[in-house]
Design a protein around this motif. Sequence first.
Motif, PDB file in Angstrom:
ATOM      1  N   VAL A 111       0.914  -1.206   0.046  1.00  0.00           N
ATOM      2  CA  VAL A 111       0.004   0.000   0.179  1.00  0.00           C
ATOM      3  C   VAL A 111       0.873   1.128   0.120  1.00  0.00           C
ATOM      4  O   VAL A 111       0.663   2.190  -0.740  1.00  0.00           O
ATOM      5  CB  VAL A 111      -0.945  -0.058   1.281  1.00  0.00           C
ATOM      6  CG1 VAL A 111      -1.810   1.195   1.377  1.00  0.00           C
ATOM      7  CG2 VAL A 111      -1.684  -1.026   1.173  1.00  0.00           C
ATOM      8  N   ARG A 112       1.839   1.362   0.902  1.00  0.00           N
ATOM      9  CA  ARG A 112       2.659   2.387   1.037  1.00  0.00           C
ATOM     10  C   ARG A 112       3.421   2.833  -0.500  1.00  0.00           C
ATOM     11  O   ARG A 112       3.678   3.597  -0.814  1.00  0.00           O
ATOM     12  CB  ARG A 112       3.767   2.017   1.905  1.00  0.00           C
ATOM     13  CG  ARG A 112       3.076   2.324   3.299  1.00  0.00           C
ATOM     14  CD  ARG A 112       3.863   1.789   4.625  1.00  0.00           C
ATOM     15  NE  ARG A 112       5.430   2.563   4.509  1.00  0.00           N
ATOM     16  CZ  ARG A 112       6.481   2.144   5.183  1.00  0.00           C
ATOM     17  NH1 ARG A 112       6.362   0.989   5.684  1.00  0.00           N
ATOM     18  NH2 ARG A 112       7.657   2.672   5.091  1.00  0.00           N
ATOM     19  N   ALA A 113       3.901   1.669  -1.335  1.00  0.00           N
ATOM     20  CA  ALA A 113       4.356   1.811  -2.514  1.00  0.00           C
ATOM     21  C   ALA A 113       3.699   2.162  -3.414  1.00  0.00           C
ATOM     22  O   ALA A 113       3.713   3.171  -4.314  1.00  0.00           O
ATOM     23  CB  ALA A 113       4.732   0.361  -3.110  1.00  0.00           C
ATOM     24  N   GLU A 114       2.017   2.219  -3.415  1.00  0.00           N
ATOM     25  CA  GLU A 114       1.109   2.555  -4.105  1.00  0.00           C
ATOM     26  C   GLU A 114       0.913   3.833  -4.113  1.00  0.00           C
ATOM     27  O   GLU A 114       0.706   4.644  -4.957  1.00  0.00           O
ATOM     28  CB  GLU A 114      -0.204   1.779  -3.961  1.00  0.00           C
ATOM     29  CG  GLU A 114       0.007   0.247  -4.559  1.00  0.00           C
ATOM     30  CD  GLU A 114      -1.408  -0.425  -4.103  1.00  0.00           C
ATOM     31  OE1 GLU A 114      -2.307   0.168  -3.487  1.00  0.00           O
ATOM     32  OE2 GLU A 114      -1.458  -1.683  -4.459  1.00  0.00           O
ATOM     33  N   VAL A 115       0.738   4.217  -2.679  1.00  0.00           N
ATOM     34  CA  VAL A 115       0.486   5.706  -2.381  1.00  0.00           C
ATOM     35  C   VAL A 115       1.722   6.798  -2.432  1.00  0.00           C
ATOM     36  O   VAL A 115       1.441   8.101  -2.467  1.00  0.00           O
ATOM     37  CB  VAL A 115      -0.149   5.927  -1.040  1.00  0.00           C
ATOM     38  CG1 VAL A 115      -1.432   4.879  -0.939  1.00  0.00           C
ATOM     39  CG2 VAL A 115       0.641   5.367  -0.100  1.00  0.00           C
ATOM     40  N   ALA A 116       2.858   6.141  -2.556  1.00  0.00           N
ATOM     41  CA  ALA A 116       4.105   7.036  -2.509  1.00  0.00           C
ATOM     42  C   ALA A 116       4.170   7.849  -3.643  1.00  0.00           C
ATOM     43  O   ALA A 116       3.795   7.699  -4.686  1.00  0.00           O
ATOM     44  CB  ALA A 116       5.327   6.247  -2.336  1.00  0.00           C
TER      45      ALA A 116
END
Length: 549
Positions: free
Chosen positions: A544-549
């Motif tokens: 998720v963090r990779a997606e929203v970064a």
Amino acid sequence: MLRQLHITGLGVIRELDIEPAAGLTVLTGETGAGKTMITVGISLALGGRGGAQLVREGDRAAKIQARFDAPTGAEEWAEDGEVILARTIGTDARGSARIGGQLTTAAALAEMGSRLVEIHGQHQSLRLLDGATQTAFLDRFAGSQHVERVVAYRAAYSTLLAARHELEGLAGAARERERALDLLAYQVREIESIAPRSGETGVLQSEETRLGHAERLQELTDAAVRTLVDDAGASDLLASAARGLDAVAALDGAAGVLAERANALVAEVTDLTHDARAYREGVAIDPGRLQEVRERIGALRGLQRKYGATDEEVVAFLEQAHGELVSLQTADERLDTVAVEVAVAQERVAALGDAVHASRMASAPGLAEALTSHLADLGMPGAALELSVERVDEPGPVGIDRVELRLRAGASQPLLPLGKAASGGELSRVMLACRSVLADLDDVPTLVFDEVDAGIGGQAGLAVGRRLAQLAVTRQVLVVTHLPQIACFADLHVRVRKDDGEATAEALDEHERPIELSRMLAGMESSEHALSHAEELLDVAAKVRAEVA
């Protein structure tokens, strides 16, 4: 953003130091370990209220220091691009506040802190139930031009209230004003009928004394003149002495000074005799004038008993009474003027109220749509928020509207006021949705969330964690949480422990994080599965963090 937080002597904290991450920092630990006390420390550093009860037992004072990147406009407080906010609270309830090492006030800390950090806790969630908070949220969403209209409306409403207050005062005092007018008019007439002059009483008292003793004055003056001018009187004797000294001076020039003095005395006696006779002629026995003087003195003293101890004070009272009389006589004119001012203010309030109402009506659907979309992301599918903007009969301080946030908790649920429809967990998520919308409207660099996970868990917890991670892309976010579903999204995971009544905090590395998450999960499932589940949560969070970064 917040670079470092140092706390000593606060609650269960003896000494604690935290350096938050630029993104999402989570604080976890057992209940009572001291996590919330950390957010209390941040609040104190930002000028929040605090008392002696917060000081750790055995310590003399609680001390908090928070080091931030210096915001624009804080150059006078900053050093090397950073600014330190510091707060001390003693057991004697005394304390101090500092910015950049300089003594200041808690209010100044709060003003500075409002540009640096926004704290959200259970209290802030409950504020969402307040109509004024909902109205302010809608106004903020509606944009800067709308806010300017609201400010103009408030100013106009304040002017209207002041004009109404003055009008009511003038109207209510009308009867009292008439009584005051009658009294002042009588006082002015009484003083003006006598027309006192400054110093007049003293002059008249001297004249009264002279007239009252006229006969005696004549007798004494006649006797004095006779003593001077009768045969062998002072005049003759001095003249004889002067002639003798003149003869002496003719024989001895050294006696010339004596002769001159003797002749001067003769001349002085002659003048004295002339003046005494003139005074005698001026002393008249005039009973009529004496009566007039005494009556005048009596009239002046009558005024002095009422209006002042001297002629000057009576005259000053007359001038003041004149001014008050004119003011009261023009009060009716002022009454008419203020009535017009009230009418004008009412028209302006009505016009601005209509403009604010129209702007709120136009903005409400957009805000409701934005909030609803965030609720879907926060694990509330089928939920919807609406903003009701209803016109009220009487204008109020914030407009002519009643703004109410209404929630449909699920597709089959009725639309109800937020306070009646939302559970604790739902209210927390609505608050987070509001904060998500506000993230696009302000530039507060650091957000602190305490108890944002109240009443939620499971998939809802993951949804809240996902939203916090999204906020942390553009903001520094600090979260106190009990949920592993939120903690797994941390850029920095801080574990708070309490040993022997003392709280400590340590940043966890990649090996320690799964262990802490599994501890948090242990109450939800068997411990043999907790570590595996913790690893899964970290994997989900990483994606998720990779997606929203």
